[in-house]
Design a protein around this motif. Structure first.
Motif, PDB file in Angstrom:
ATOM      1  N   THR A  35       0.829  -1.207   0.000  1.00  0.00           N
ATOM      2  CA  THR A  35       0.000   0.000   0.000  1.00  0.00           C
ATOM      3  C   THR A  35       0.861   1.254   0.000  1.00  0.00           C
ATOM      4  O   THR A  35       0.598   2.210  -0.735  1.00  0.00           O
ATOM      5  N   ASP A  36       1.914   1.247   0.814  1.00  0.00           N
ATOM      6  CA  ASP A  36       2.815   2.400   0.873  1.00  0.00           C
ATOM      7  C   ASP A  36       3.507   2.618  -0.473  1.00  0.00           C
ATOM      8  O   ASP A  36       3.660   3.757  -0.931  1.00  0.00           O
ATOM      9  N   SER A  37       3.929   1.525  -1.106  1.00  0.00           N
ATOM     10  CA  SER A  37       4.615   1.630  -2.395  1.00  0.00           C
ATOM     11  C   SER A  37       3.684   2.185  -3.467  1.00  0.00           C
ATOM     12  O   SER A  37       4.067   3.044  -4.260  1.00  0.00           O
ATOM     13  N   LEU A  38       2.450   1.683  -3.488  1.00  0.00           N
ATOM     14  CA  LEU A  38       1.486   2.165  -4.471  1.00  0.00           C
ATOM     15  C   LEU A  38       1.127   3.630  -4.226  1.00  0.00           C
ATOM     16  O   LEU A  38       0.972   4.410  -5.176  1.00  0.00           O
ATOM     17  N   SER A  39       1.001   4.004  -2.967  1.00  0.00           N
ATOM     18  CA  SER A  39       0.716   5.400  -2.641  1.00  0.00           C
ATOM     19  C   SER A  39       1.833   6.303  -3.129  1.00  0.00           C
ATOM     20  O   SER A  39       1.591   7.416  -3.624  1.00  0.00           O
ATOM     21  N   GLY A  40       3.096   5.812  -3.023  1.00  0.00           N
ATOM     22  CA  GLY A  40       4.235   6.584  -3.509  1.00  0.00           C
ATOM     23  C   GLY A  40       4.192   6.781  -5.015  1.00  0.00           C
ATOM     24  O   GLY A  40       4.511   7.864  -5.525  1.00  0.00           O
ATOM     25  N   LEU A  42       1.431   6.786  -6.895  1.00  0.00           N
ATOM     26  CA  LEU A  42       0.343   7.724  -7.184  1.00  0.00           C
ATOM     27  C   LEU A  42       0.783   9.169  -6.948  1.00  0.00           C
ATOM     28  O   LEU A  42       0.476  10.065  -7.740  1.00  0.00           O
ATOM     29  N   GLU A  43       1.526   9.391  -5.869  1.00  0.00           N
ATOM     30  CA  GLU A  43       1.996  10.739  -5.561  1.00  0.00           C
ATOM     31  C   GLU A  43       3.015  11.202  -6.593  1.00  0.00           C
ATOM     32  O   GLU A  43       2.973  12.347  -7.055  1.00  0.00           O
ATOM     33  N   TYR A  50      -7.173   6.384 -10.066  1.00  0.00           N
ATOM     34  CA  TYR A  50      -6.371   5.166 -10.072  1.00  0.00           C
ATOM     35  C   TYR A  50      -7.297   3.952 -10.120  1.00  0.00           C
ATOM     36  O   TYR A  50      -8.475   4.024  -9.790  1.00  0.00           O
TER      37      TYR A  50
END
Length: 234
Positions: A35-40, A42-43, A50
């Motif tokens: 989740t953290d990687s995907l959020s990065g 997207l940012e 998305y």
């Protein structure tokens, strides 16, 4: 996780991110890491919308969601003929339980937007649902504005369509496909990219063309846009 950017029509860009199924030596994603990687991503991409492939959503522990409407519009544009339109809505064939008015309202609004460019050529509309009262507003609209009558049913039957001129829109997240009830050479649009539905149609109905956002993205990558890790969900 590498990202491939694809310039689409109407001035928008599609960024495809490949996600390895297993993570390093533990062969699984640590809690919250995906989740953290995907959020990065997207940012970094400054994404306005998305979409997670269902398997990626499962790996991340995130509930599935419908694709952005811009992708659904792209899928519908691949349907060659919408003369006979069959819509499988909530409740249709799967007894999902009673839905509130808010759920029907949001679905109707999306139907208005997605189908607006095609209603002028639709001659027949069939609603497959156990709760047809939730779609009365949409049925009234297409009859008053386009003269399209709505037939109501609780299951798909070949009598509702015509060979090579039928499009089936499946809004259900779950539920089985009634393969033998689909008209010959129909186009089947799966809004949720359900893998079981895809397999059933490809195995039992080779004449039916299956369309979904996941299949669309996979085709884009395979046709020359693939700078993403091979065999990764998109």
């Amino acid at each position: 996780m590498p990202v491939a950017e694809i310039v689409m029509d109407k001035g928008w860009t599609l960024s495809c991110c490949g996600v390895p199924e297993f993570y390093w030596k533990k062969r699984k994603w640590e809690s919250g890491k995906l989740t953290d990687s995907l959020s990065g991503v997207l940012e970094e991409q400054k994404a306005e919308e998305y979409y997670l492939q269902p398997e990626v959503a499962r790996l991340a522990g995130i509930g599935g969601r419908l694709p952005p409407e811009i992708l659904l519009q792209k899928i519908l544009s691949q349907a060659p003929c919408l003369e006979y339109l069959i819509f499988i809505g909530h409740g249709g064939n799967c007894r999902e339980g009673e839905l509130g008015e808010e759920a029907f309202r949001e679905e109707r609004q999306m139907l208005f937007r997605l189908l607006a460019p095609y209603l002028a050529r639709v001659n027949h509309f069939t609603l497959v649902s156990d709760q047809p009262e939730g779609y009365e507003e949409f049925a009234d609209y297409i009859y008053e504005e386009y003269g399209i009558p709505t037939a109501y049913a609780q299951g798909i039957g070949q009598q509702f369509g015509k060979k090579g001129k039928t499009v089936v829109l499946d809004m259900r997240k779950e539920g089985a496909v009634t393969c033998q009830g689909i008209p010959p050479r129909a186009v089947y649009v799966d809004f949720w990219s359900n893998e079981e539905k895809r397999k059933a149609l490809e195995e039992e109905r080779g004449d039916v063309r299956y369309l979904s956002v996941v299949k669309f993205l996979d085709t884009l990558v395979k046709n020359g846009y693939n700078t993403i890790v091979n065999s990764c969900p998109k």
